[in-house]
Design a protein around this motif. Structure first.
Motif, PDB file in Angstrom:
ATOM      1  N   MET A   1      49.705  14.672 -33.144  1.00  0.00           N
ATOM      2  CA  MET A   1      48.975  13.603 -33.835  1.00  0.00           C
ATOM      3  C   MET A   1      48.434  12.582 -32.830  1.00  0.00           C
ATOM      4  N   LEU A   2      47.127  12.290 -32.921  1.00  0.00           N
ATOM      5  CA  LEU A   2      46.494  11.278 -32.077  1.00  0.00           C
ATOM      6  C   LEU A   2      46.747  11.535 -30.586  1.00  0.00           C
ATOM      7  N   GLU A   3      46.553  12.773 -30.180  1.00  0.00           N
ATOM      8  CA  GLU A   3      46.886  13.181 -28.815  1.00  0.00           C
ATOM      9  C   GLU A   3      46.073  12.447 -27.749  1.00  0.00           C
ATOM     10  N   VAL A   4      44.811  12.161 -28.040  1.00  0.00           N
ATOM     11  CA  VAL A   4      43.987  11.465 -27.049  1.00  0.00           C
ATOM     12  C   VAL A   4      44.503  10.050 -26.823  1.00  0.00           C
ATOM     13  N   LEU A   5      44.834   9.357 -27.899  1.00  0.00           N
ATOM     14  CA  LEU A   5      45.374   8.005 -27.757  1.00  0.00           C
ATOM     15  C   LEU A   5      46.722   8.026 -27.035  1.00  0.00           C
ATOM     16  N   LYS A   6      47.546   9.010 -27.323  1.00  0.00           N
ATOM     17  CA  LYS A   6      48.836   9.128 -26.628  1.00  0.00           C
ATOM     18  C   LYS A   6      48.635   9.285 -25.131  1.00  0.00           C
ATOM     19  N   ARG A   7      47.703  10.144 -24.756  1.00  0.00           N
ATOM     20  CA  ARG A   7      47.422  10.359 -23.341  1.00  0.00           C
ATOM     21  C   ARG A   7      46.931   9.077 -22.676  1.00  0.00           C
ATOM     22  N   ASP A   8      46.011   8.385 -23.337  1.00  0.00           N
ATOM     23  CA  ASP A   8      45.449   7.168 -22.757  1.00  0.00           C
ATOM     24  C   ASP A   8      46.493   6.065 -22.603  1.00  0.00           C
ATOM     25  N   VAL A   9      47.293   5.855 -23.622  1.00  0.00           N
ATOM     26  CA  VAL A   9      48.314   4.806 -23.570  1.00  0.00           C
ATOM     27  C   VAL A   9      49.352   5.134 -22.495  1.00  0.00           C
ATOM     28  N   CYS A  10      49.741   6.394 -22.404  1.00  0.00           N
ATOM     29  CA  CYS A  10      50.699   6.821 -21.385  1.00  0.00           C
ATOM     30  C   CYS A  10      50.144   6.587 -19.984  1.00  0.00           C
ATOM     31  N   GLU A  11      48.885   6.942 -19.769  1.00  0.00           N
ATOM     32  CA  GLU A  11      48.267   6.784 -18.452  1.00  0.00           C
ATOM     33  C   GLU A  11      48.208   5.320 -18.044  1.00  0.00           C
ATOM     34  N   LYS A  34      41.060   4.271 -35.445  1.00  0.00           N
ATOM     35  CA  LYS A  34      40.132   3.719 -36.433  1.00  0.00           C
ATOM     36  C   LYS A  34      40.270   4.387 -37.791  1.00  0.00           C
ATOM     37  N   GLU A  35      40.471   5.688 -37.787  1.00  0.00           N
ATOM     38  CA  GLU A  35      40.456   6.441 -39.038  1.00  0.00           C
ATOM     39  C   GLU A  35      41.712   6.202 -39.877  1.00  0.00           C
ATOM     40  N   THR A  36      42.870   6.351 -39.277  1.00  0.00           N
ATOM     41  CA  THR A  36      44.129   6.253 -40.026  1.00  0.00           C
ATOM     42  C   THR A  36      44.717   4.841 -40.023  1.00  0.00           C
ATOM     43  N   GLY A  37      44.332   4.044 -39.024  1.00  0.00           N
ATOM     44  CA  GLY A  37      44.953   2.737 -38.865  1.00  0.00           C
ATOM     45  C   GLY A  37      46.296   2.822 -38.163  1.00  0.00           C
ATOM     46  N   TYR A  38      46.734   4.039 -37.809  1.00  0.00           N
ATOM     47  CA  TYR A  38      48.007   4.205 -37.118  1.00  0.00           C
ATOM     48  C   TYR A  38      47.914   3.662 -35.688  1.00  0.00           C
ATOM     49  N   VAL A  39      49.069   3.242 -35.185  1.00  0.00           N
ATOM     50  CA  VAL A  39      49.150   2.659 -33.849  1.00  0.00           C
ATOM     51  C   VAL A  39      50.006   3.542 -32.950  1.00  0.00           C
ATOM     52  N   VAL A  40      49.455   3.925 -31.803  1.00  0.00           N
ATOM     53  CA  VAL A  40      50.208   4.655 -30.770  1.00  0.00           C
ATOM     54  C   VAL A  40      50.747   3.609 -29.801  1.00  0.00           C
ATOM     55  N   LEU A  51      57.515   9.085 -17.901  1.00  0.00           N
ATOM     56  CA  LEU A  51      56.877   8.968 -19.208  1.00  0.00           C
ATOM     57  C   LEU A  51      55.808  10.048 -19.390  1.00  0.00           C
ATOM     58  N   THR A  52      55.744  10.642 -20.582  1.00  0.00           N
ATOM     59  CA  THR A  52      54.724  11.645 -20.908  1.00  0.00           C
ATOM     60  C   THR A  52      54.064  11.264 -22.237  1.00  0.00           C
ATOM     61  N   PRO A  53      52.902  11.809 -22.521  1.00  0.00           N
ATOM     62  CA  PRO A  53      52.262  11.528 -23.813  1.00  0.00           C
ATOM     63  C   PRO A  53      53.158  11.845 -25.003  1.00  0.00           C
ATOM     64  N   ASP A 167      41.391  -5.388 -26.719  1.00  0.00           N
ATOM     65  CA  ASP A 167      39.994  -5.003 -26.593  1.00  0.00           C
ATOM     66  C   ASP A 167      39.555  -4.239 -27.831  1.00  0.00           C
ATOM     67  N   SER A 168      38.261  -4.284 -28.104  1.00  0.00           N
ATOM     68  CA  SER A 168      37.721  -3.625 -29.285  1.00  0.00           C
ATOM     69  C   SER A 168      37.265  -2.198 -28.989  1.00  0.00           C
ATOM     70  N   ASN A 169      37.483  -1.729 -27.760  1.00  0.00           N
ATOM     71  CA  ASN A 169      37.084  -0.374 -27.394  1.00  0.00           C
ATOM     72  C   ASN A 169      38.271   0.542 -27.133  1.00  0.00           C
ATOM     73  N   ASN A 170      39.026   0.271 -26.069  1.00  0.00           N
ATOM     74  CA  ASN A 170      40.109   1.180 -25.718  1.00  0.00           C
ATOM     75  C   ASN A 170      41.142   0.483 -24.843  1.00  0.00           C
ATOM     76  N   VAL A 171      42.241   1.170 -24.583  1.00  0.00           N
ATOM     77  CA  VAL A 171      43.350   0.587 -23.838  1.00  0.00           C
ATOM     78  C   VAL A 171      43.011   0.402 -22.362  1.00  0.00           C
ATOM     79  N   TYR A 172      42.061   1.177 -21.850  1.00  0.00           N
ATOM     80  CA  TYR A 172      41.633   0.989 -20.462  1.00  0.00           C
ATOM     81  C   TYR A 172      40.986  -0.381 -20.290  1.00  0.00           C
ATOM     82  N   GLU A 173      40.134  -0.766 -21.245  1.00  0.00           N
ATOM     83  CA  GLU A 173      39.486  -2.069 -21.175  1.00  0.00           C
ATOM     84  C   GLU A 173      40.490  -3.197 -21.393  1.00  0.00           C
ATOM     85  N   ALA A 174      41.438  -2.997 -22.288  1.00  0.00           N
ATOM     86  CA  ALA A 174      42.471  -4.015 -22.505  1.00  0.00           C
ATOM     87  C   ALA A 174      43.267  -4.233 -21.221  1.00  0.00           C
TER      88      ALA A 174
END
Length: 221
Positions: A1-11, A34-40, A51-53, A167-174
């Motif tokens: 679930m939400l694998e891309v967000l998991k990878r980004d937050v982990c990185e 955006k779609e589910t409102g879920y938070v990684v 740490l891993t995704p 940030d309103s885009n992604n965790v990299y910008e935050a």
């Protein structure tokens, strides 16, 4: 679930440790779908080196854990992240760091003024990085303390605690915003030191809002 967000937050969590903005398992990071409102969100008490995704936790906005494949608990400051997402629906990612210079000003409960123009990109509305009042980590009081500062700016200090940026885009910008708050804090410290404690001049909010991409640059194709 939400694998891309998991990878980004982990990185980003790993990068924060490598960059020295989060030491000794400190700090936490999240991104909202955006779609589910879920938070990684990052887990509590984990060495970033391992740490891993898969270790990322998925929560809903009511603090219910939807998925934790490694059986880990989400960071104890999850309520603070959820409160920011609730207060600022435009926020899609949050970085919370414990960087040295910025946290020093947080200890003093001292906002950091807009002493360089680059802060125009930090979402400030009063030409400063504000400070949230103290709240004990992991408590609803801490979560409530961020309501007003996150209305004022996309970056703020937490009294006796650290830095938060969203940030309103992604965790990299935050994370870039949190990194720049640390650089701004170092510049401010240096200016105060060189100037024997006298406050440096800073930009007015009206000036910061005037920035725009140069109209003189033209694309011929």
């Amino acid at each position: 679930m939400l694998e891309v967000l998991k990878r980004d937050v982990c990185e980003i969590a790993k990068r924060a440790q490598r960059d020295g903005l989060c030491k000794h398992k400190s700090g936490n990071f999240s991104a909202r779908d955006k779609e589910t409102g879920y938070v990684v969100i990052t887990p509590t008490g984990m060495d970033r080196e391992v740490l891993t995704p898969r270790d990322m936790i998925v929560m809903d906005m009511n603090a219910n854990v939807i998925e934790n494949l490694s059986g880990l608990k989400p960071t104890s400051e999850s309520l603070m992240h959820l409160k920011i997402y609730e207060t600022r629906p435009d926020a899609l990612a949050i970085a919370h760091t414990h960087s040295m210079y910025a946290t020093s000003f947080a200890v003093l409960r001292k906002p950091i003024p807009a002493i360089v123009y680059e802060v125009a990109n930090l979402g400030l509305t009063k030409a400063r990085v504000p400070v949230a009042e103290y709240g004990r980590p992991g408590t609803p009081a801490l979560a409530d303390s961020v309501i007003e500062p996150c209305k004022e700016a996309e970056c703020f200090l937490m009294e006796k605690h650290g830095v938060v940026a969203f940030d309103s885009n992604n965790v990299y910008e935050a994370y870039l915003k949190a990194s720049y708050v640390e650089e701004l804090a170092q510049l401010y410290f240096n200016a105060l030191t060189i100037n024997s404690g006298k406050e440096p001049e800073f930009f007015a909010q009206e000036e910061l809002q005037k920035w725009e991409y140069p109209k003189e640059i033209k694309f011929l194709k």
